[in-house]
Design an enzyme around this catalytic site. Structure first.
Site, PDB file in Angstrom:
ATOM      1  N   GLN A 193      13.318  15.104  11.852  1.00  0.00           N
ATOM      2  CA  GLN A 193      12.219  14.298  12.388  1.00  0.00           C
ATOM      3  C   GLN A 193      10.981  15.160  12.600  1.00  0.00           C
ATOM      4  O   GLN A 193       9.867  14.787  12.232  1.00  0.00           O
ATOM      5  CB  GLN A 193      12.649  13.670  13.730  1.00  0.00           C
ATOM      6  CG  GLN A 193      11.796  12.533  14.173  1.00  0.00           C
ATOM      7  CD  GLN A 193      11.712  11.458  13.112  1.00  0.00           C
ATOM      8  OE1 GLN A 193      10.630  11.246  12.568  1.00  0.00           O
ATOM      9  NE2 GLN A 193      12.804  10.821  12.767  1.00  0.00           N
ATOM     10  N   GLU A 247      12.748   4.674  17.818  1.00  0.00           N
ATOM     11  CA  GLU A 247      12.739   4.212  16.425  1.00  0.00           C
ATOM     12  C   GLU A 247      14.117   4.475  15.792  1.00  0.00           C
ATOM     13  O   GLU A 247      14.716   3.579  15.220  1.00  0.00           O
ATOM     14  CB  GLU A 247      11.646   4.961  15.655  1.00  0.00           C
ATOM     15  CG  GLU A 247      11.520   4.543  14.208  1.00  0.00           C
ATOM     16  CD  GLU A 247      10.589   5.457  13.430  1.00  0.00           C
ATOM     17  OE1 GLU A 247      10.192   6.517  13.961  1.00  0.00           O
ATOM     18  OE2 GLU A 247      10.269   5.118  12.268  1.00  0.00           O
ATOM     19  N   HIS A 248      14.587   5.724  15.898  1.00  0.00           N
ATOM     20  CA  HIS A 248      15.905   6.107  15.390  1.00  0.00           C
ATOM     21  C   HIS A 248      16.764   6.553  16.565  1.00  0.00           C
ATOM     22  O   HIS A 248      16.361   7.441  17.314  1.00  0.00           O
ATOM     23  CB  HIS A 248      15.807   7.300  14.421  1.00  0.00           C
ATOM     24  CG  HIS A 248      14.861   7.104  13.279  1.00  0.00           C
ATOM     25  ND1 HIS A 248      13.553   7.552  13.303  1.00  0.00           N
ATOM     26  CD2 HIS A 248      15.025   6.506  12.071  1.00  0.00           C
ATOM     27  CE1 HIS A 248      12.964   7.243  12.151  1.00  0.00           C
ATOM     28  NE2 HIS A 248      13.822   6.607  11.395  1.00  0.00           N
ATOM     29  N   ASP A 282      17.186   7.193   5.945  1.00  0.00           N
ATOM     30  CA  ASP A 282      15.833   7.319   5.391  1.00  0.00           C
ATOM     31  C   ASP A 282      15.810   7.056   3.894  1.00  0.00           C
ATOM     32  O   ASP A 282      14.793   6.649   3.348  1.00  0.00           O
ATOM     33  CB  ASP A 282      15.288   8.733   5.645  1.00  0.00           C
ATOM     34  CG  ASP A 282      14.888   8.947   7.089  1.00  0.00           C
ATOM     35  OD1 ASP A 282      14.745   7.942   7.819  1.00  0.00           O
ATOM     36  OD2 ASP A 282      14.708  10.113   7.485  1.00  0.00           O
ATOM     37  N   HIS A 311      -2.115 -40.435  19.867  1.00  0.00           N
ATOM     38  CA  HIS A 311      -0.747 -39.969  19.632  1.00  0.00           C
ATOM     39  C   HIS A 311       0.244 -41.072  20.036  1.00  0.00           C
ATOM     40  O   HIS A 311       1.183 -41.394  19.310  1.00  0.00           O
ATOM     41  CB  HIS A 311      -0.434 -38.717  20.468  1.00  0.00           C
ATOM     42  CG  HIS A 311      -1.016 -37.443  19.938  1.00  0.00           C
ATOM     43  ND1 HIS A 311      -2.361 -37.182  19.915  1.00  0.00           N
ATOM     44  CD2 HIS A 311      -0.420 -36.327  19.423  1.00  0.00           C
ATOM     45  CE1 HIS A 311      -2.569 -35.977  19.409  1.00  0.00           C
ATOM     46  NE2 HIS A 311      -1.412 -35.432  19.105  1.00  0.00           N
ATOM     47  N   TYR A 360       0.845  -1.193   0.000  1.00  0.00           N
ATOM     48  CA  TYR A 360       0.000   0.000   0.000  1.00  0.00           C
ATOM     49  C   TYR A 360       0.881   1.244   0.000  1.00  0.00           C
ATOM     50  O   TYR A 360       1.780   1.374   0.825  1.00  0.00           O
ATOM     51  CB  TYR A 360      -0.912   0.033   1.241  1.00  0.00           C
ATOM     52  CG  TYR A 360      -1.966   1.108   1.098  1.00  0.00           C
ATOM     53  CD1 TYR A 360      -3.228   0.798   0.600  1.00  0.00           C
ATOM     54  CD2 TYR A 360      -1.674   2.431   1.406  1.00  0.00           C
ATOM     55  CE1 TYR A 360      -4.175   1.788   0.407  1.00  0.00           C
ATOM     56  CE2 TYR A 360      -2.612   3.430   1.213  1.00  0.00           C
ATOM     57  CZ  TYR A 360      -3.858   3.101   0.718  1.00  0.00           C
ATOM     58  OH  TYR A 360      -4.792   4.081   0.516  1.00  0.00           O
ATOM     59  N   ASN A 401      -3.511   5.998   5.881  1.00  0.00           N
ATOM     60  CA  ASN A 401      -4.246   6.838   6.829  1.00  0.00           C
ATOM     61  C   ASN A 401      -5.081   5.969   7.776  1.00  0.00           C
ATOM     62  O   ASN A 401      -4.968   4.740   7.774  1.00  0.00           O
ATOM     63  CB  ASN A 401      -5.119   7.861   6.073  1.00  0.00           C
ATOM     64  CG  ASN A 401      -6.201   7.190   5.234  1.00  0.00           C
ATOM     65  OD1 ASN A 401      -6.548   6.025   5.450  1.00  0.00           O
ATOM     66  ND2 ASN A 401      -6.730   7.924   4.276  1.00  0.00           N
ATOM     67  N   SER A 409       6.695   9.123  13.954  1.00  0.00           N
ATOM     68  CA  SER A 409       8.125   8.852  13.864  1.00  0.00           C
ATOM     69  C   SER A 409       8.880   9.583  14.973  1.00  0.00           C
ATOM     70  O   SER A 409       8.459  10.640  15.424  1.00  0.00           O
ATOM     71  CB  SER A 409       8.605   9.321  12.489  1.00  0.00           C
ATOM     72  OG  SER A 409       9.844   8.763  12.179  1.00  0.00           O
ATOM     73  N   HIS A 457       8.268  15.999   9.908  1.00  0.00           N
ATOM     74  CA  HIS A 457       7.367  14.975   9.365  1.00  0.00           C
ATOM     75  C   HIS A 457       5.911  15.323   9.642  1.00  0.00           C
ATOM     76  O   HIS A 457       5.087  15.389   8.739  1.00  0.00           O
ATOM     77  CB  HIS A 457       7.673  13.596   9.964  1.00  0.00           C
ATOM     78  CG  HIS A 457       8.612  12.801   9.122  1.00  0.00           C
ATOM     79  ND1 HIS A 457       8.276  12.373   7.869  1.00  0.00           N
ATOM     80  CD2 HIS A 457       9.867  12.356   9.350  1.00  0.00           C
ATOM     81  CE1 HIS A 457       9.295  11.699   7.357  1.00  0.00           C
ATOM     82  NE2 HIS A 457      10.279  11.679   8.230  1.00  0.00           N
ATOM     83  N   GLN A 468     -10.958   0.059   0.490  1.00  0.00           N
ATOM     84  CA  GLN A 468     -11.368  -0.795  -0.638  1.00  0.00           C
ATOM     85  C   GLN A 468     -10.155  -1.488  -1.269  1.00  0.00           C
ATOM     86  O   GLN A 468     -10.260  -2.640  -1.703  1.00  0.00           O
ATOM     87  CB  GLN A 468     -12.178  -0.009  -1.680  1.00  0.00           C
ATOM     88  CG  GLN A 468     -11.496   1.208  -2.304  1.00  0.00           C
ATOM     89  CD  GLN A 468     -11.657   2.473  -1.463  1.00  0.00           C
ATOM     90  OE1 GLN A 468     -11.983   2.418  -0.266  1.00  0.00           O
ATOM     91  NE2 GLN A 468     -11.413   3.621  -2.076  1.00  0.00           N
ATOM     92  N   GLU A 518      -0.443 -36.944  28.753  1.00  0.00           N
ATOM     93  CA  GLU A 518      -1.391 -35.889  28.344  1.00  0.00           C
ATOM     94  C   GLU A 518      -2.743 -36.483  27.946  1.00  0.00           C
ATOM     95  O   GLU A 518      -3.582 -35.790  27.391  1.00  0.00           O
ATOM     96  CB  GLU A 518      -0.784 -35.080  27.181  1.00  0.00           C
ATOM     97  CG  GLU A 518       0.444 -34.276  27.602  1.00  0.00           C
ATOM     98  CD  GLU A 518       1.021 -33.408  26.480  1.00  0.00           C
ATOM     99  OE1 GLU A 518       0.545 -33.516  25.329  1.00  0.00           O
ATOM    100  OE2 GLU A 518       1.944 -32.618  26.775  1.00  0.00           O
TER     101      GLU A 518
END
Lengths: 435, 435
Positions: free
Chosen positions: A264, A332-333, A366, A425, A135, A219, A242, A267, A196, A420
């Site tokens: 950063q 994250e970074h 990046d 088995h 996506y 989104n 981020s 963003h 969709q 068991e």
């Protein structure tokens, strides 16, 4: 202070942990109205297939398609996109793609097996997923670098068919995004988006094959749809805002560090930029750089809100404490802007990506250093990893017992199975006992 | 046929794919009443901590604890459990644990890096998660083998603290389960269960540390709670009913194959056992074995429902077609009961575990062959893997640019960042350009 440009903290403050927690706090909003809209879209696409995809796309993206084929980008159109961008842009995409491909080839996992003394063979057969959906958001959030970062690991893994979906509101689509898809080796591009598109990939339609995994950002509608189809197909992480954590010894040019924090903060307003340093004077210098450089930013309005609400300059006692705080944040970074980053590395326990030394700003990672820019956010680096080739491979256990090996193992299996209360088995194993 | 003991199908039937889909269809039930009960429990434990865990546990498990410490199994109690089981059982657990440990050590992933010509270093630092929670169901579903299969990979990965939760209704708990925990190296055992145990592990309480990942099977309340805390912590897969697909050339003793099918069918009424064979006469023989042996099973009532509702004996044209059907099913367990399983292996694309040859019944893999018995169900082998050491490790990207390397990369990063309208990214990179 209402006029502060960025929060200042000191790790020696008695309420530091509490204030840090407040700064880090972030919760994804789950919206019942969005969930209900998404549920309806998923249901429509699941039951009516292509027709529903065409209707929703015409409606949401103001398109006038008669059928799905009107949304399919032909190979010729993909190649044409390469001529619509500048030579400099094309070269940059190609250099980045080449480096990303080289790096990710190191992640390829291979089947393995070993043979025991009695001839029994054990191992794992590792193979690629067959079909993956990527996506890509539309409009301004349509980043060509994200196309490279998501598509290349899938193709390195050996995914047979990588389908990219990207909405084209009013029929418009970025040539850079199409060029990146061409360079990354995406197999098919369809200009659909939203819930969709996620539904079409997860359930399949008359013309779109059901995929095994869906990756890529989107989104709130896309994220909600991905969460809903999770289990039906695999999905990647649902990313939070981020963040960057810079650990500096106070000897890097303060303007560099300010700009690294901006990279950063620009963003979005939820992005988080934090600097840790044992030198209070240096923190003053960085704050001065921030004040001076911030007005010069193209995205000043976003960066200033991000820095004011979620940024911080934090004085620590020493580098030891800096790493303790860093591990607590699990950023994250993580940028180690210090003279000897190797000395700190073994102590770093949780981080998505570690940028070592003064010459490794996050921006290089990046785009083109090679490692992936899809990274675990909001402290999930405690248990998650960068997107990689391993995310598009899966494993099958291999067990091949020799007659002698089976005879021995069956006795152990029989004892445990009967403990068991699983008698069939036990009996299935016991048939293989020779003596 | 209402009196059929198991469905018979032929892959050459025109409606075969449709009938196979019907046979495979299985949907997990999501129950809004359960979800609301679980939401309340999660909220109570999140806000009131230990007190809520004690209240819920006293209520649901009929316990009379004053505090969490009353639920903690001491190391002495764990060791004592080893003396409460038979010598044969203890030896079987130890043999199984040793083999599982040996196999899983092959899965350990190690940090890697490489250096480019200009001195830039790239790689990944791989480390273990700090804290993991293992859920073990109570009562009859309390399987010691599952304790080994979940705990050992975590300890091989190097997890610092592995906390096992297991409900003890009326204070009763299986010595085999405690013995397995002792042998597997579980760090702490707490006799709590249900959504309250999941909440305690996910959020942490005054006495229970928040974990990074929760693994292990559970009932609908446990599964619902795990799904709800997903994102806050990592979780393993939510498992569907267990399944086996046997591919046989018609030359294995039909009683063996019947018992292999039973070993799956005896799990529960939703379990699925399917046999593919090109020889119709052989399918008759297996059906005869099923009729003859089924009444002798301790769990006949469960196995007979499972076989009747979800089992099938399927005639295929040849081995080629058998593997095509197998890949379509993407079975949890695939048994290749044939003379030359190696010839078929390269064609197998999707399966959780592959049991090769006549001497490798699934039961051996369930207990002691070495590979994990926690496997992807319901076709999710298309995109999921057996539980493994890799599920308890995570990766951090390593990027350390030399000054020369940064200067070159920064030019590419700058072009791409400006194409994405991220100017601060570009300027952060440009500071590192030397010439």
């Amino acid at each position: 202070m209402s006029d502060s440009i960025i929060t200042r903290l000191d790790a020696s403050q008695s309420d530091f942990n509490q204030r840090l927690d407040q700064l880090l706090a972030w919760e994804s909003v789950s919206d019942t109205r969005v969930a209900s809209v998404v549920d309806d879209i998923l249901h429509q696409v699941k039951t009516r297939g292509d027709a529903a995809v065409v209707e929703f796309t015409n409606k949401f993206d103001r398109r006038t398609a008669q059928s799905i084929s009107d949304f399919v980008v032909t190979p010729a159109q993909l190649q044409h996109a390469l001529t619509q961008i500048s030579a400099e842009q094309r070269a940059a995409l190609e250099v980045a793609a080449e480096r990303i491909r080289n790096y990710h080839q190191h992640q390829l996992q291979r089947s393995w097996r070993y043979t025991e003394a009695d001839g029994t063979v054990l191992g794992q057969q590792i193979s690629a997923m067959e079909r993956v959906g990527l996506y890509v958001p539309g409009g301004k959030a349509s980043y060509p670098s994200s196309v490279l970062m998501n598509a290349i690991p899938a193709k390195v893994a050996g995914v047979d068919e990588l389908t990219m979906v990207v909405p084209a509101p009013d029929g418009e689509i970025s040539p850079m995004v199409l060029a990146a898809a061409a360079i990354a080796g995406v197999d098919r591009v369809i200009t659909i988006g939203g819930a969709q598109a996620v539904a079409a990939l997860a359930y399949g339609t008359e013309t779109i094959a059901k995929v095994d995994k869906i990756v890529g950002p989107g989104n709130i509608y896309v994220a909600t749809a991905k969460r809903a189809v999770f289990g039906q197909v695999a999905i990647d992480m649902i990313a939070g805002p981020s963040e960057i954590l810079v650990v500096c010894d106070g000897l890097t040019d303060p303007d560099w560090i300010a700009m690294d924090l901006f990279s950063q903060a620009e963003h979005d307003e939820q992005a988080q930029s934090i600097l840790l340093c044992p030198d209070a004077d240096y923190l003053d210098k960085v704050e001065e750089s921030i004040r001076r450089l911030l007005p010069s930013l193209a995205r000043e309005s976003i960066a200033s809100v991000s820095l004011k609400n979620r940024g911080a300059l934090i004085k620590v006692a020493d580098m030891e404490q800096a790493i303790v705080v860093s591990n607590r944040i699990a950023p994250e970074h993580l940028e180690l802007s210090v003279a000897d980053p190797e000395a700190l590395l073994p102590k770093v326990r949780h981080a998505g990506a570690i940028f070592m030394g003064r010459f490794t700003p996050e921006a290089l990672g990046d785009y083109c250093a090679g490692p992936n820019h899809v990274l675990p956010t909001s402290g999930t680096a405690r248990f998650s990893s960068p997107l990689g080739v391993y995310d598009f491979q899966k494993r099958s256990s291999i067990i091949m017992c020799s007659a002698a090996g089976a005879s021995v193992l069956s006795k152990t299996a029989s004892v445990l199975a009967r403990s068991e209360y699983l008698e069939a088995h036990a009996r299935s194993a016991e048939y293989r006992i020779i003596d």
